[in-house]
Every structure is written in C-alpha cells, then in structure tokens.
Scaffold this motif. Sequence first.
Motif, PDB file in Angstrom:
ATOM      1  N   ALA A 241      73.125 -70.521   3.884  1.00 26.61           N
ATOM      2  CA  ALA A 241      71.639 -69.936   4.778  1.00 26.61           C
ATOM      3  C   ALA A 241      71.446 -68.855   5.047  1.00 26.61           C
ATOM      4  O   ALA A 241      70.141 -67.898   4.994  1.00 26.61           O
ATOM      5  N   GLY A 242      72.130 -67.597   5.155  1.00 25.24           N
ATOM      6  CA  GLY A 242      71.662 -65.961   5.484  1.00 25.24           C
ATOM      7  C   GLY A 242      70.978 -65.507   3.917  1.00 25.24           C
ATOM      8  O   GLY A 242      70.344 -64.502   4.472  1.00 25.24           O
ATOM      9  N   LEU A 243      72.026 -66.000   3.361  1.00 19.84           N
ATOM     10  CA  LEU A 243      71.131 -65.110   1.739  1.00 19.84           C
ATOM     11  C   LEU A 243      69.818 -65.753   1.511  1.00 19.84           C
ATOM     12  O   LEU A 243      68.702 -65.240   0.807  1.00 19.84           O
ATOM     13  N   ALA A 244      69.835 -67.228   1.505  1.00 22.24           N
ATOM     14  CA  ALA A 244      68.014 -67.641   1.236  1.00 22.24           C
ATOM     15  C   ALA A 244      67.486 -67.133   2.232  1.00 22.24           C
ATOM     16  O   ALA A 244      66.195 -66.236   1.220  1.00 22.24           O
ATOM     17  N   ALA A 245      67.421 -66.813   3.539  1.00 20.83           N
ATOM     18  CA  ALA A 245      67.112 -65.825   4.642  1.00 20.83           C
ATOM     19  C   ALA A 245      66.350 -64.641   3.990  1.00 20.83           C
ATOM     20  O   ALA A 245      64.975 -64.275   4.222  1.00 20.83           O
ATOM     21  N   ALA A 246      67.103 -63.696   3.793  1.00 22.23           N
ATOM     22  CA  ALA A 246      67.159 -62.414   2.756  1.00 22.23           C
ATOM     23  C   ALA A 246      66.708 -62.172   2.142  1.00 22.23           C
ATOM     24  O   ALA A 246      65.612 -60.966   1.615  1.00 22.23           O
ATOM     25  N   VAL A 247      67.057 -63.103   1.057  1.00 24.15           N
ATOM     26  CA  VAL A 247      66.029 -63.176   0.037  1.00 24.15           C
ATOM     27  C   VAL A 247      64.505 -63.383   0.567  1.00 24.15           C
ATOM     28  O   VAL A 247      63.422 -62.889  -0.687  1.00 24.15           O
ATOM     29  N   TYR A 248      64.236 -64.128   0.620  1.00 21.51           N
ATOM     30  CA  TYR A 248      62.631 -64.820   1.232  1.00 21.51           C
ATOM     31  C   TYR A 248      62.334 -63.421   2.342  1.00 21.51           C
ATOM     32  O   TYR A 248      61.205 -63.323   1.697  1.00 21.51           O
ATOM     33  N   ALA A 249      62.961 -63.088   3.237  1.00 20.16           N
ATOM     34  CA  ALA A 249      62.515 -62.065   3.484  1.00 20.16           C
ATOM     35  C   ALA A 249      62.513 -60.752   3.347  1.00 20.16           C
ATOM     36  O   ALA A 249      61.265 -60.211   3.806  1.00 20.16           O
ATOM     37  N   SER A 250      63.099 -60.638   2.233  1.00 19.67           N
ATOM     38  CA  SER A 250      62.765 -59.190   1.680  1.00 19.67           C
ATOM     39  C   SER A 250      61.796 -59.076   0.447  1.00 19.67           C
ATOM     40  O   SER A 250      60.885 -58.248   0.296  1.00 19.67           O
ATOM     41  N   SER A 251      61.498 -60.356   0.141  1.00 16.98           N
ATOM     42  CA  SER A 251      60.688 -60.574  -1.255  1.00 16.98           C
ATOM     43  C   SER A 251      59.346 -60.544  -0.242  1.00 16.98           C
ATOM     44  O   SER A 251      57.955 -60.409  -0.861  1.00 16.98           O
ATOM     45  N   GLU A 252      58.733 -60.541   0.685  1.00 19.36           N
ATOM     46  CA  GLU A 252      58.071 -61.029   2.033  1.00 19.36           C
ATOM     47  C   GLU A 252      57.569 -59.589   2.567  1.00 19.36           C
ATOM     48  O   GLU A 252      56.635 -59.210   3.475  1.00 19.36           O
ATOM     49  N   GLY A 253      58.184 -58.612   2.508  1.00 19.13           N
ATOM     50  CA  GLY A 253      57.941 -57.270   2.377  1.00 19.13           C
ATOM     51  C   GLY A 253      58.261 -56.529   3.969  1.00 19.13           C
ATOM     52  O   GLY A 253      58.672 -55.543   4.404  1.00 19.13           O
ATOM     53  N   LEU A 254      59.932 -57.508   4.591  1.00 20.28           N
ATOM     54  CA  LEU A 254      60.429 -57.100   5.921  1.00 20.28           C
ATOM     55  C   LEU A 254      61.481 -56.627   4.992  1.00 20.28           C
ATOM     56  O   LEU A 254      62.190 -56.445   4.826  1.00 20.28           O
ATOM     57  N   ARG A 255      62.146 -55.122   6.247  1.00 23.34           N
ATOM     58  CA  ARG A 255      63.093 -54.390   6.262  1.00 23.34           C
ATOM     59  C   ARG A 255      64.243 -55.245   6.676  1.00 23.34           C
ATOM     60  O   ARG A 255      63.646 -55.830   7.992  1.00 23.34           O
ATOM     61  N   VAL A 256      65.121 -56.171   6.762  1.00 25.79           N
ATOM     62  CA  VAL A 256      65.931 -56.489   6.613  1.00 25.79           C
ATOM     63  C   VAL A 256      67.035 -55.995   6.274  1.00 25.79           C
ATOM     64  O   VAL A 256      67.889 -55.570   4.961  1.00 25.79           O
ATOM     65  N   ALA A 257      68.202 -56.373   7.341  1.00 23.65           N
ATOM     66  CA  ALA A 257      69.866 -56.007   7.674  1.00 23.65           C
ATOM     67  C   ALA A 257      70.811 -57.662   7.498  1.00 23.65           C
ATOM     68  O   ALA A 257      70.095 -58.166   8.075  1.00 23.65           O
TER      69      ALA A 257
END
Length: 553
Positions: A241-257
């Motif tokens: 779940a966390g990895l999927a959120a990271a992939v989609y958030a980063s791919s859409e331009g958000l700065r993600v940790a």
Amino acid sequence: MKKPVLLAVDDDAITCDLLMGQLTKRYGADYSVVVESSASSALRRLRDLQATETEVAIILADQGLREMTGAEFLVAAHGIHRVARRALLINWGEDRSAREPIMQACALGHADYYLAKPMHSPDERFHRSVTEFLDEWWRLRGGGFEMVRVIGDENSARSHELRDLLTRNDIPFGFYASESAEGRAALAGVDASEKRRPIIVSFDGHVLIDPTTREVAAAHGATIRPGVEVYDLTIVGGGPAGLAAAVYASSEGLRVALVEPEAMGGQAGTSSMIRNYLGFPRGISGTELAARAFEQARLFGTDVIYGSAATSLRSSDDLRIVGLSDGTEIVSRALVIATGVAYRRMDAPSLEDLIGVGVYYGAAVSEAQALIGEHTFVVGGGNSAGQAALHLADHAKEVTLLVRSSSLAESMSEYLIAEMGETPNLDVRYDVEVVGGGGDGRLEFIDLRDRRSGDVERVPTAALFVLIGAKPYTDWLPEELERDEWGYIYTGRACSTASKEPSHLETSVPGVFAVGDVRQGAVKRIASGVGEGSVCISLVHEYLTRRTTTPSG
C-alpha cells in the motif's frame, strides 16, 4: 564448481535437436545442457546427476510424453531435484483440451509454469521464460555474486535478523560460520581483537561490526534522514500500500518521503511466491515484487528514508509532523499511514528465548536452505502460512502446517489448499496449537496440544515458523486519531469525532490518510493494499487543493 544442468525431455527427435541447439547456444558457457528423448532415460539421468551431487537448475518436459505425461514426469523429477524449476513444454496452437491438464498441473504445483517450444532462432519469448526460471533458481539456491558476507554464529538470533534483513532488501549475500574455514578467510584483514559478531564484510572491503539496521542501510547507499524542509506527502510504511502510494504521488509531481524501518514489502515481502497477483501468471516472490515497486518509486523521485520507525505524530497549523526513532522529524502537508500489521506472538513463554534460533515470526525465506533433511513446522491458517509451507517443502524433508481450526476453507485461497494437497512431504494438522518448546541453544522440540482432547505431544523439530493473526502498528499515533479496540484505524464514515466527514480513506485527523492492512475494515490482500494506496493519492490532491494556505518549502 560443476556447471548446473538444464535438462529437457521430448519424444520427438526434431524437437530434441531444436532444444539442444537453442539451450546450448544461449546458455552453454555457464550451464550443461542435457536433452533426453524419453521419460525413463531422463529420470535415470536425473538420478545420476543426484549421485554425483550435480545441481539441476531447470527441468523442461513435453506434456505429451509417451511413457507418462509431462506433469507426471515433473512430479517424479521433483522428488530427485527439489529446488529445480519445472516447466511443461507445449506446441504453439495447442487445442483447449490439451491445455486443460497443463493448467491443472500448474494449479496443483506439479509444474511451475508452461512455455511454448522454440519455433525459430532466436526465439526470445522462449528464452525470456528460461532466464526468468534461472533467476528464480539462483534466488532459491543462493550463491553467485555476494555483495556482502555475513560472518557469525549460526545459532545467533542477530545473525538470523541480518540474514533476513538482507534477503528482504534483495541484497545478495553469503553467510559463513565464524569458526569455519570460509568464515576465517572472510575475516582476513579484520582486527583480530574484535570479538563481536556478526560481522558484515562488503565486496569493496568495508567492514561493519554487529551493525544496526541503519548502519547496514547507510553502508549500501540508502538515505537515513529527511532531505527537504517540507514535503507534500509523507508515507509511513513500505508495504504494497505504501509503495503504491509513493509511486502514484511521485509520478504526479508531489514531493514524497517514504519511511521504512526495516525492509520494503511489509508482510508481503516475506512471501516466497505470490501466485494470485494480477499480471504475474507464473507468480512472483514478495521480495522481487517489493524491489520492483521500490525502484519504480525511486525513479519517480520518492525520498526513501530507511532504518527509523515512526514514534509520534503531531500537527502544527496545516502541517503534519512525524517524529522518528533517531530523534529527527519529517514535516509534510499530508500524511499516509501504511504501517500494516505485525504477526502476533504465540502464548508460549518457553519459546521467547529461541526467536531467531529456530523460532521465526514470518516466512523467513532466508532460513529455508538450512533445513534440508529436517522436519519443519509452520503455524497459521492464512495464505501467508500456506505460501511459507509450500516454499519450505522445496527444501525440508517434511513440513507440517499446524492449524487451530478444523478447516482451511474460510481462511486460505483454494489454489493454495489444492497445491498443498498435492505436495507429498507437506502435511496439515487441524485443531492443534503450540504450547511450548525448547532446546539447547536453539529449537529442538515443540509441545503440541490437541484442542479437542487436551493431550500434549512433544515432537522434535529444527524450526518453527509462526504466521498467526496480526496486530497493527499504531501505538505511536495520538489519541485524537480514532482506532478500534484492536488498534486498527477508522477512516471515512467510521470516524465519529471528526468535525467534517472525512473522505473514504481519510482518518479523523484532516490530511492524515490510512491505507492497507492498518485500516479498519480493509481486505487483507496485496491487490487491495495496492489499490487503496493508489486511490488515496487522488484524495490527497483534493485535500491539498482545499487548503487555504500553502507553507513555503
């Protein structure tokens, strides 16, 4: 070292020649290729290879063999070379009636997969399947390139923890007992006065003495501290779940940790083979799935912060601040909690001191090769327990799955139940529980109680793998973030104290979302966690858009 063998069997002489040519040309430098024209001659060859301790990496068999079906041949071959990858060969355009028994053989675990016979040279579709089989075999067998060497006591819990950590993080390693000749050779150049173990020696000569998880991570180039002043989104937990959120958030331009204290993949990362995840018909190991998702997230720009656990959460105006176990903090405009769950401990105090030295919580894939010739027990009735039992059956002499209930029908997928039923060295005992155990320095026996009669039986064993129930990792969260009596996080309409009804995956604290197994009412499947992690990002965007102020940074 003798070259591993690639063995194929087909009654048709032309196909035999084609297989020999294709396999030898592509793999002959590193493997010995053997092609037999009958099932009986192929079984004799496999026994001869076993007698000379020659390893077999892949066994390919035509389903239409005259002496027995290809599936029957692969069952017999599996009894001789347990770790070899097995596939049925089919002809292009095979009619449906011929395909059905092949599908059944794969479902029952008689074959790992099927592949079409090569039709031309080079037949890259054929070779793609072969190389994927070889990759799987090397993962199961171990060996090859060692990025690090671990030297320590075989019966040390910390040695087990490090081996498990390296396995789950997909870092190739070798383990060497301190007093062995290989272990002493690996320690050449290490200060002889240093007695602490285990020791990690990297391929470039870097040495770590009894390292922490953070030290191991830092030595391999991982980020262990936040990188920017304010992130758009912090994700706590590196499971599906966390990895999927990271992939989609980063791919859409958000700065993600993304914060992960141990290893990517969560509980899914410990699964030896996931057979029911969309897009992987042959199955995929949890480690490999997590490694692919992790690399995908990194390529899109996610900052992955290793080695520290989340210890607190507080708000400052519109910012969410997560405290970490190393004393640092991560500041972000929104937060996704994807911490998943941890396996519950058994109520057997006598086993506590043997954790890591015979008693393992989780699948502990890294321990399987050490169990050749041993009788191993797995506790649990869910899919993870079934996958672990099947994986261990490829190595151990005998595996017994211990189940508290009288049936697996409601807790385990049908394909796993069917495959276990077809695995000759795997047994299932129902209505039984582990109440104790012991040994001299490591596990040597366990005590089993029959839940119907109350009788207690002591049985010898080399290892016990426990995959029972789960407890969410949410003790670090503030009281205002609503949870049920077991600690699972309420989201959406289930929240009662929120001033405004949260969105579907939002918690009672605005801007804080929960996805995957940690969420109350979640469907505990990998695909469900991936779906929630992906969908959640659209809700994060909506939340960030609604905010009236945007902090700088």
